[in-house]
Design an enzyme around this catalytic site. Structure first.
Site, PDB file in Angstrom:
ATOM      1  CG  ASN A  57      -1.770   1.304   1.370  1.00 28.14           C
ATOM      2  OD1 ASN A  57      -1.829   2.040   0.669  1.00 28.14           O
ATOM      3  ND2 ASN A  57      -2.356   1.355   2.537  1.00 28.14           N
TER       4      ASN A  57
ATOM      5  CD  GLU B 132      -3.371  -2.877   7.358  1.00 23.64           C
ATOM      6  OE1 GLU B 132      -2.201  -2.963   6.629  1.00 23.64           O
ATOM      7  OE2 GLU B 132      -4.028  -1.722   7.121  1.00 23.64           O
TER       8      GLU B 132
ATOM      9  N   GLY C 133       2.547   2.111  10.926  1.00 20.74           N
ATOM     10  CA  GLY C 133       3.304   3.142  10.844  1.00 20.74           C
ATOM     11  C   GLY C 133       4.137   3.418  12.246  1.00 20.74           C
TER      12      GLY C 133
ATOM     13  CD  GLU D 152      -3.134   5.154   6.784  1.00 23.88           C
ATOM     14  OE1 GLU D 152      -2.956   5.389   5.805  1.00 23.88           O
ATOM     15  OE2 GLU D 152      -2.178   4.685   7.478  1.00 23.88           O
TER      16      GLU D 152
ATOM     17  CB  SER E 246       5.331  -2.015  11.985  1.00 24.91           C
ATOM     18  OG  SER E 246       4.927  -0.900  12.304  1.00 24.91           O
TER      19      SER E 246
ATOM     20  CE  LYS F  44      -0.230   2.937   4.745  1.00 27.41           C
ATOM     21  NZ  LYS F  44      -0.193   2.954   6.220  1.00 27.41           N
TER      22      LYS F  44
ATOM     23  CG  HIS G 101      -5.933   1.633   5.303  1.00 27.02           C
ATOM     24  ND1 HIS G 101      -5.398   2.531   6.204  1.00 27.02           N
ATOM     25  CD2 HIS G 101      -4.984   0.798   5.141  1.00 27.02           C
ATOM     26  CE1 HIS G 101      -4.220   2.071   6.465  1.00 27.02           C
ATOM     27  NE2 HIS G 101      -3.915   1.228   5.737  1.00 27.02           N
TER      28      HIS G 101
END
Ligand code: 13P
Length: 253
Positions: A9, A168, A174, A98, A214, A11, A96
């Site tokens: 991904n 996730e 991150g 985010e 990660s 991003k 996702h």
């Protein structure tokens, strides 16, 4: 045995020329050997067609990072499933964390996107995961159950065959804090059991459940060695060809 799927991904990273460079390096690195797993890259919308063109004649498949559930219309700034298909991409990341937290996407909206992607012929990479607060509050399994159940509302078992799940944990995205293989395996096994209850044992046996958060060359092999971890959804470490290629090499052969 399920084939593992490694997806990157990107991003909101990589303009067009950076996308060309990264895809070319991945293609060169992969053609030398049999990947042994499926490989998907998910660049920003602006690079989809170019990346797809470069990735032709390689094992690399291309996915988008989002889409809207309407066919077309006055939805300024949005992209439809058929527009994504016209770039040559085959997959789309949906749900996702985010998108959920920064852009306020609810389970109901994510469900509409999943339904639309499936009917259009795109394969969703459907993301779920708990926050640190939820984990520490002991509600991880409740959160996952709700996200999976509501996200897959009115999805048929045949359609489920075209979905990849991605667990996730939000606290691992991150942050450099990876779930331990045991922590990840525990949730993956829970998700697979939930698929048995919502669909069937056969559907649960078949579905690919990726881990994301990660993932790096240093921890990939151990995570990918867990019985219910069928691949990885990689963020930061997919932006450099070398580290993404090393993660691909770590998959179950
Ligand atoms: P990181 O690998 O950077 O933690 O990101 C994971 C992710 O969000 C992939 O979708």
């Amino acid at each position: 045995m399920r084939k593992q799927i490694i997806a990157g991904n990107w991003k909101m990273f990589n303009n067009l020329s950076e996308s060309v460079e990264l895809t070319a390096a991945l293609k060169a690195g992969l053609s030398a050997k049999d990947a042994g797993c499926e490989v998907i890259v998910c660049p920003p919308f602006t690079s989809l067609e170019t990346v797809h063109t470069i990735a032709k004649d390689s094992p690399i498949q291309v996915g988008a990072q989002n889409m809207y559930f309407e066919e077309n219309g006055a939805y300024t700034g949005e992209i439809s499933a058929s527009m994504l298909l016209s770039t040559g991409c085959t997959h789309v990341i949906l749900g996702h964390s985010e998108r959920r937290t920064i852009f306020g996407e609810s389970d109901a909206v994510i469900n509409k996107k999943i339904k639309k992607a499936l009917s259009a012929g795109l394969k969703p990479i459907f993301c779920i995961g708990e926050t640190l607060q939820e984990r520490e509050g002991g509600t991880t399994f409740d959160v996952i159950r709700k996200q999976v159940t509501e996200g897959l509302q009115n999805v048929s078992e045949a359609e489920l065959g075209n979905i990849i799940l991605a667990y996730e944990p939000v606290w691992a995205i991150g942050t450099g804090k990876t779930a331990t293989p045991a922590q990840a395996q525990e949730v993956h096994a829970f998700i697979r059991d939930l698929i048995v209850k919502l669909f069937s044992a056969a559907a649960a046996e078949k579905i690919v459940i990726q881990y994301g958060g990660s993932v790096k060359p240093e921890n990939a092999a151990e995570l990918l060695g867990q019985p219910d971890i069928d691949g990885a959804l990689v963020g930061g470490a997919c932006l450099k060809a070398n580290s993404f290629l090393k993660i691909i090499e770590s998959c179950r052969k």
